[in-house]
Design a protein around this motif. Structure first.
Motif, PDB file in Angstrom:
ATOM      1  N   SER A   1      -9.240  -7.685  -2.988  1.00 33.96           N
ATOM      2  CA  SER A   1      -8.920  -7.322  -1.608  1.00 33.96           C
ATOM      3  C   SER A   1     -10.049  -6.524  -0.970  1.00 33.96           C
ATOM      4  CB  SER A   1      -7.633  -6.479  -1.607  1.00 33.96           C
ATOM      5  OG  SER A   1      -7.399  -5.894  -0.338  1.00 33.96           O
TER       6      SER A   1
ATOM      7  N   ALA B   1       5.833  -4.249   5.764  1.00 37.87           N
ATOM      8  CA  ALA B   1       4.793  -3.217   5.941  1.00 37.87           C
ATOM      9  C   ALA B   1       3.647  -3.820   6.761  1.00 37.87           C
ATOM     10  CB  ALA B   1       4.272  -2.765   4.578  1.00 37.87           C
ATOM     11  N   ASN B   2       3.427  -5.142   6.564  1.00 38.07           N
ATOM     12  CA  ASN B   2       2.289  -5.776   7.221  1.00 38.07           C
ATOM     13  C   ASN B   2       2.615  -6.162   8.669  1.00 38.07           C
ATOM     14  OD1 ASN B   2       1.464  -7.253   4.103  1.00 38.07           O
ATOM     15  ND2 ASN B   2       0.274  -5.691   5.131  1.00 38.07           N
ATOM     16  N   LEU B   3       1.580  -6.245   9.473  1.00 37.79           N
ATOM     17  CA  LEU B   3       1.717  -6.445  10.919  1.00 37.79           C
ATOM     18  C   LEU B   3       2.359  -7.779  11.306  1.00 37.79           C
ATOM     19  CD1 LEU B   3       1.106  -5.600  13.859  1.00 37.79           C
ATOM     20  CD2 LEU B   3      -1.209  -6.514  13.521  1.00 37.79           C
TER      21      LEU B   3
ATOM     22  N   CYS C   1      -6.612  -0.669  15.972  1.00 40.24           N
ATOM     23  CA  CYS C   1      -7.430  -1.011  14.797  1.00 40.24           C
ATOM     24  C   CYS C   1      -7.886  -2.463  14.844  1.00 40.24           C
ATOM     25  CB  CYS C   1      -6.635  -0.809  13.510  1.00 40.24           C
ATOM     26  SG  CYS C   1      -6.258   0.899  13.152  1.00 40.24           S
TER      27      CYS C   1
ATOM     28  N   LEU D   1       8.365  -3.436  17.713  1.00 36.32           N
ATOM     29  CA  LEU D   1       7.151  -3.216  16.903  1.00 36.32           C
ATOM     30  C   LEU D   1       6.491  -1.919  17.361  1.00 36.32           C
ATOM     31  CD1 LEU D   1       4.746  -4.306  15.012  1.00 36.32           C
ATOM     32  CD2 LEU D   1       3.733  -5.086  17.169  1.00 36.32           C
ATOM     33  N   SER D   2       6.087  -1.100  16.405  1.00 38.79           N
ATOM     34  CA  SER D   2       5.276   0.087  16.727  1.00 38.79           C
ATOM     35  C   SER D   2       3.824  -0.254  16.436  1.00 38.79           C
ATOM     36  CB  SER D   2       5.675   1.276  15.848  1.00 38.79           C
ATOM     37  OG  SER D   2       6.991   1.670  16.158  1.00 38.79           O
ATOM     38  N   VAL D   3       2.984  -0.031  17.439  1.00 44.40           N
ATOM     39  CA  VAL D   3       1.536  -0.205  17.230  1.00 44.40           C
ATOM     40  C   VAL D   3       0.977   1.148  16.817  1.00 44.40           C
ATOM     41  CG1 VAL D   3      -0.676  -0.726  18.340  1.00 44.40           C
ATOM     42  CG2 VAL D   3       1.362  -2.129  18.838  1.00 44.40           C
ATOM     43  N   PHE D   4       0.481   1.202  15.591  1.00 44.70           N
ATOM     44  CA  PHE D   4       0.106   2.508  15.032  1.00 44.70           C
ATOM     45  C   PHE D   4      -1.275   2.972  15.518  1.00 44.70           C
ATOM     46  CE2 PHE D   4       3.845   2.439  12.814  1.00 44.70           C
ATOM     47  CZ  PHE D   4       3.938   1.518  11.775  1.00 44.70           C
TER      48      PHE D   4
ATOM     49  N   VAL E   1      -5.338  -5.159  16.791  1.00 46.77           N
ATOM     50  CA  VAL E   1      -3.875  -5.309  16.724  1.00 46.77           C
ATOM     51  C   VAL E   1      -3.374  -5.845  18.065  1.00 46.77           C
ATOM     52  CG1 VAL E   1      -1.708  -4.026  16.487  1.00 46.77           C
ATOM     53  CG2 VAL E   1      -3.641  -3.522  14.975  1.00 46.77           C
TER      54      VAL E   1
ATOM     55  N   TYR F   1      -2.480   1.111  -5.027  1.00 46.96           N
ATOM     56  CA  TYR F   1      -2.594  -0.357  -4.912  1.00 46.96           C
ATOM     57  C   TYR F   1      -4.068  -0.748  -4.843  1.00 46.96           C
ATOM     58  CZ  TYR F   1      -3.289  -4.748  -2.484  1.00 46.96           C
ATOM     59  OH  TYR F   1      -3.766  -5.983  -2.116  1.00 46.96           O
TER      60      TYR F   1
ATOM     61  N   VAL G   1       0.834  -1.210   0.000  1.00 44.19           N
ATOM     62  CA  VAL G   1       0.000   0.000   0.000  1.00 44.19           C
ATOM     63  C   VAL G   1       0.870   1.262   0.000  1.00 44.19           C
ATOM     64  CG1 VAL G   1      -1.664   1.269   1.396  1.00 44.19           C
ATOM     65  CG2 VAL G   1      -1.895  -1.192   1.147  1.00 44.19           C
TER      66      VAL G   1
ATOM     67  N   ARG H   1      -9.056  -5.839  12.483  1.00 43.97           N
ATOM     68  CA  ARG H   1      -8.985  -6.445  11.158  1.00 43.97           C
ATOM     69  C   ARG H   1      -9.549  -7.861  11.196  1.00 43.97           C
ATOM     70  NH1 ARG H   1      -8.150  -1.974  10.307  1.00 43.97           N
ATOM     71  NH2 ARG H   1      -6.511  -0.937   9.076  1.00 43.97           N
TER      72      ARG H   1
ATOM     73  N   ASP I   1      -4.704   4.258   7.236  1.00 48.81           N
ATOM     74  CA  ASP I   1      -5.322   3.095   7.896  1.00 48.81           C
ATOM     75  C   ASP I   1      -6.817   3.324   8.092  1.00 48.81           C
ATOM     76  OD1 ASP I   1      -3.316   1.262   8.210  1.00 48.81           O
ATOM     77  OD2 ASP I   1      -2.588   2.111  10.074  1.00 48.81           O
TER      78      ASP I   1
ATOM     79  N   ARG J   1      -1.041   5.445  11.608  1.00 47.44           N
ATOM     80  CA  ARG J   1      -0.411   5.366  10.271  1.00 47.44           C
ATOM     81  C   ARG J   1      -1.389   5.952   9.263  1.00 47.44           C
ATOM     82  NH1 ARG J   1       1.109  -0.508   7.725  1.00 47.44           N
ATOM     83  NH2 ARG J   1      -1.151  -0.658   7.701  1.00 47.44           N
TER      84      ARG J   1
ATOM     85  N   ASN K   1      -7.339  -9.995   5.873  1.00 54.72           N
ATOM     86  CA  ASN K   1      -5.898  -9.912   6.140  1.00 54.72           C
ATOM     87  C   ASN K   1      -5.244 -11.286   6.281  1.00 54.72           C
ATOM     88  OD1 ASN K   1      -6.935  -7.207   6.691  1.00 54.72           O
ATOM     89  ND2 ASN K   1      -4.839  -6.806   7.323  1.00 54.72           N
TER      90      ASN K   1
HETATM   91  C1  WQD Z   1      -2.941  -4.110   9.877  1.00 57.08           C
HETATM   92  C2  WQD Z   1      -3.052  -3.267  11.151  1.00 57.08           C
HETATM   93  C3  WQD Z   1      -1.856  -1.199  11.067  1.00 57.08           C
HETATM   94  C4  WQD Z   1       2.174  -2.774  10.911  1.00 57.08           C
HETATM   95  C5  WQD Z   1      -3.016  -4.250   3.890  1.00 57.08           C
HETATM   96  C6  WQD Z   1      -3.677  -4.066   2.559  1.00 57.08           C
HETATM   97  C7  WQD Z   1      -4.502  -5.274   2.211  1.00 57.08           C
HETATM   98  C8  WQD Z   1      -3.624  -6.475   2.281  1.00 57.08           C
HETATM   99  C9  WQD Z   1      -3.087  -6.622   3.706  1.00 57.08           C
HETATM  100  C10 WQD Z   1      -2.361  -7.209   0.380  1.00 57.08           C
HETATM  101  C11 WQD Z   1      -3.234  -1.782  10.852  1.00 57.08           C
HETATM  102  C12 WQD Z   1      -1.285  -2.116  12.127  1.00 57.08           C
HETATM  103  C13 WQD Z   1       0.790  -2.682  10.949  1.00 57.08           C
HETATM  104  C14 WQD Z   1       2.936  -2.342  12.028  1.00 57.08           C
HETATM  105  C15 WQD Z   1       0.911  -1.782  13.180  1.00 57.08           C
HETATM  106  N1  WQD Z   1      -2.553  -6.331   1.359  1.00 57.08           N
HETATM  107  N2  WQD Z   1       0.180  -2.199  12.070  1.00 57.08           N
HETATM  108  N3  WQD Z   1       2.266  -1.881  13.120  1.00 57.08           N
HETATM  109  O1  WQD Z   1      -3.156  -2.266   6.143  1.00 57.08           O
HETATM  110  O2  WQD Z   1      -4.927  -3.830   7.137  1.00 57.08           O
HETATM  111  O3  WQD Z   1      -4.019  -4.291   4.863  1.00 57.08           O
HETATM  112  O4  WQD Z   1      -2.287  -5.434   3.958  1.00 57.08           O
HETATM  113  O5  WQD Z   1      -3.047  -8.110   0.031  1.00 57.08           O
HETATM  114  O6  WQD Z   1      -5.005  -5.141   0.916  1.00 57.08           O
HETATM  115  O7  WQD Z   1      -4.520  -2.943   2.620  1.00 57.08           O
HETATM  116  O8  WQD Z   1      -2.573  -4.633   6.843  1.00 57.08           O
HETATM  117  O9  WQD Z   1      -0.834  -5.620   8.274  1.00 57.08           O
HETATM  118  O10 WQD Z   1      -0.358  -3.393   7.153  1.00 57.08           O
HETATM  119  O11 WQD Z   1      -1.974  -3.485   9.039  1.00 57.08           O
HETATM  120  O12 WQD Z   1       0.325  -1.355  14.175  1.00 57.08           O
HETATM  121  O13 WQD Z   1       4.206  -2.396  12.056  1.00 57.08           O
HETATM  122  O14 WQD Z   1      -1.819  -3.391  11.850  1.00 57.08           O
HETATM  123  O15 WQD Z   1      -1.897   0.138  11.547  1.00 57.08           O
HETATM  124  O16 WQD Z   1      -4.109  -1.251  11.827  1.00 57.08           O
HETATM  125  P1  WQD Z   1      -3.705  -3.635   6.305  1.00 57.08           P
HETATM  126  P2  WQD Z   1      -1.332  -4.304   7.809  1.00 57.08           P
END
Ligand code: WQD
Length: 346
Positions: free
Chosen positions: A128, A202-204, A233, A219-222, A276, A153, A90, A235, A302, A299, A183
């Motif tokens: 997605s 980038a993903n959690l 947040c 890890l930073s919780v956004f 999260v 994206y 993203v 998911r 989000d 972030r 997710n």
């Molecule tokens: C999830 C939550 C972050 C990282 C994206 C795409 C989706 C799919 C999955 C591809 C959010 C929080 C994250 C971190 C955090 N992509 N976070 N610290 O943004 O829901 O979805 O990825 O298929 O299409 O939109 O996923 O894992 O990035 O974030 O706190 O270091 O985790 O703020 O709330 P997201 P994510």
């Protein structure tokens, strides 16, 4: 006796490799096209290790029309295509939108042109839940409005759904199913394949497992000030193996002529929203690891909360997620440990 040959584009990637394993185990012959821009070739070895069968791997880019035509001409017996290959970060898509539009849209167009030319009929598209943006109502159903995309994206997912729909509506002998993922997290129980982000995740989930392994400092919780029970947040986290299985059901639905419409679209989520902080708690509980994390500012981009209405996926597609949050976090950790101690990670 093989059930037939299926092309998996992006088959050395995270969801593609798990789907390839499930296809082989269900009796399909799989061929993979991947440009290895965001994955590694050793995953083909791992698929063979898990299933005992080595999928044929074609290493080229779907933007290479000559190569793709050569591939189709040599594989006119394809029962269908499951299309994962795309750029999917993203944040990165905001930095380099032209790369995302060219890569994600032109590769889709090239595939559909090839299907028309070589009479290949069935197409599963990796979409997605990002197309919904922040839904007005939760759980979000397939009838919820598609909102203006928050990133290039997300916009390519919306445009590609319409490219598929319009191609089918134009009278092409193509059937299509778009699967709107929530997710994806976790890994195959063997620990031999899993999410393998290149660079800083980038993903959690991969950030959690890399922090626990000591590759990332913390890890930073956004954000902890959202309108949710614990402030973080929410998911709909779904085990990647449950997600993979949905693709086999979708391609078979079309191969067997059971699709109700030529174009169908389904939410692929568990129907449960977890925060999260709940994911972190599950990780610590299942692994016994104490995670080093801190609260950080929100972030940009989000959405606050989203989880799927799974009624249509369950009742029409006939698919239901089975794995628990703890199985997701436990399997993700097993993969991280196995990979980091393997020769491939050196
Ligand atoms: C999830 C939550 C972050 C990282 C994206 C795409 C989706 C799919 C999955 C591809 C959010 C929080 C994250 C971190 C955090 N992509 N976070 N610290 O943004 O829901 O979805 O990825 O298929 O299409 O939109 O996923 O894992 O990035 O974030 O706190 O270091 O985790 O703020 O709330 P997201 P994510």
């Amino acid at each position: 006796m093989s059930k037939g040959k299926v092309l998996v584009t992006g088959g050395t990637g995270y969801i593609g490799s798990h789907t390839t394993v499930e296809l082989i185990e269900q009796g399909y012959e799989v061929v993979i096209i991947d440009n290895l821009s965001n994955s590694q070739a050793f995953i083909v070895d791992r698929i063979e290790q898990i299933t005992g069968t080595r999928p044929k791997f074609y290493h080229f880019d779907l933007l290479n029309e000559a190569k793709l035509d050569e591939f189709f001409a040599a594989n006119t017996d394809l029962k269908g295509i499951i299309h994962f290959a795309a750029s999917k970060a993203v944040g990165e898509s905001v930095q380099i939108p032209l790369h995302y539009y060219r890569n994600n849209l032109v590769s889709m167009i090239n595939l559909l042109e090839g299907m028309k030319k070589y009479n290949i009929e069935n197409f599963v598209f990796s979409s997605s839940c990002t197309v919904y943006g922040q839904p007005d109502e939760l759980p979000v159903t397939e009838n919820a409005p598609v909102k203006p995309a928050e990133s290039p994206y997300g916009y390519t997912k919306q445009v590609n759904e319409n490219i598929l729909k319009d191609t089918i509506k134009s009278g092409a002998k193509i059937k299509g199913i778009a699967l709107r993922y929530f997710n994806p997290v976790g890994a195959h129980h063997s620990g031999l394949i899993g999410e393998l982000p290149i660079g800083v995740p980038a993903n959690l989930m991969p950030f959690i497992t890399q922090t626990a392994y000591g590759i990332r400092e913390q890890l930073s919780v956004f954000g902890d000030d959202y309108d949710t029970p614990d402030g973080s947040c929410i998911r709909d986290f779904i085990h990647v193996v449950d997600l993979a299985k949905a693709h086999i059901i979708a391609i078979e639905r079309m191969i067997d002529g059971k699709n109700a419409e030529a174009y169908e679209m389904f939410n692929i989520g568990t129907g449960n929203g977890f925060s999260v902080l709940e994911l972190i708690n599950s990780f610590e509980k299942t692994t016994g690891e104490k995670l080093n994390w801190k609260m950080a500012p929100r972030r940009a981009g989000d959405i606050v909360k989203i989880w799927a209405d799974t009624t249509i996926g369950n009742n029409v597609l006939g698919w239901k997620a089975e794995k628990t949050l703890d199985e997701m976090t436990g399997s993700a950790w097993k993969w991280e440990q196995n990979y980091r101690s393997s020769a491939e990670a050196k």
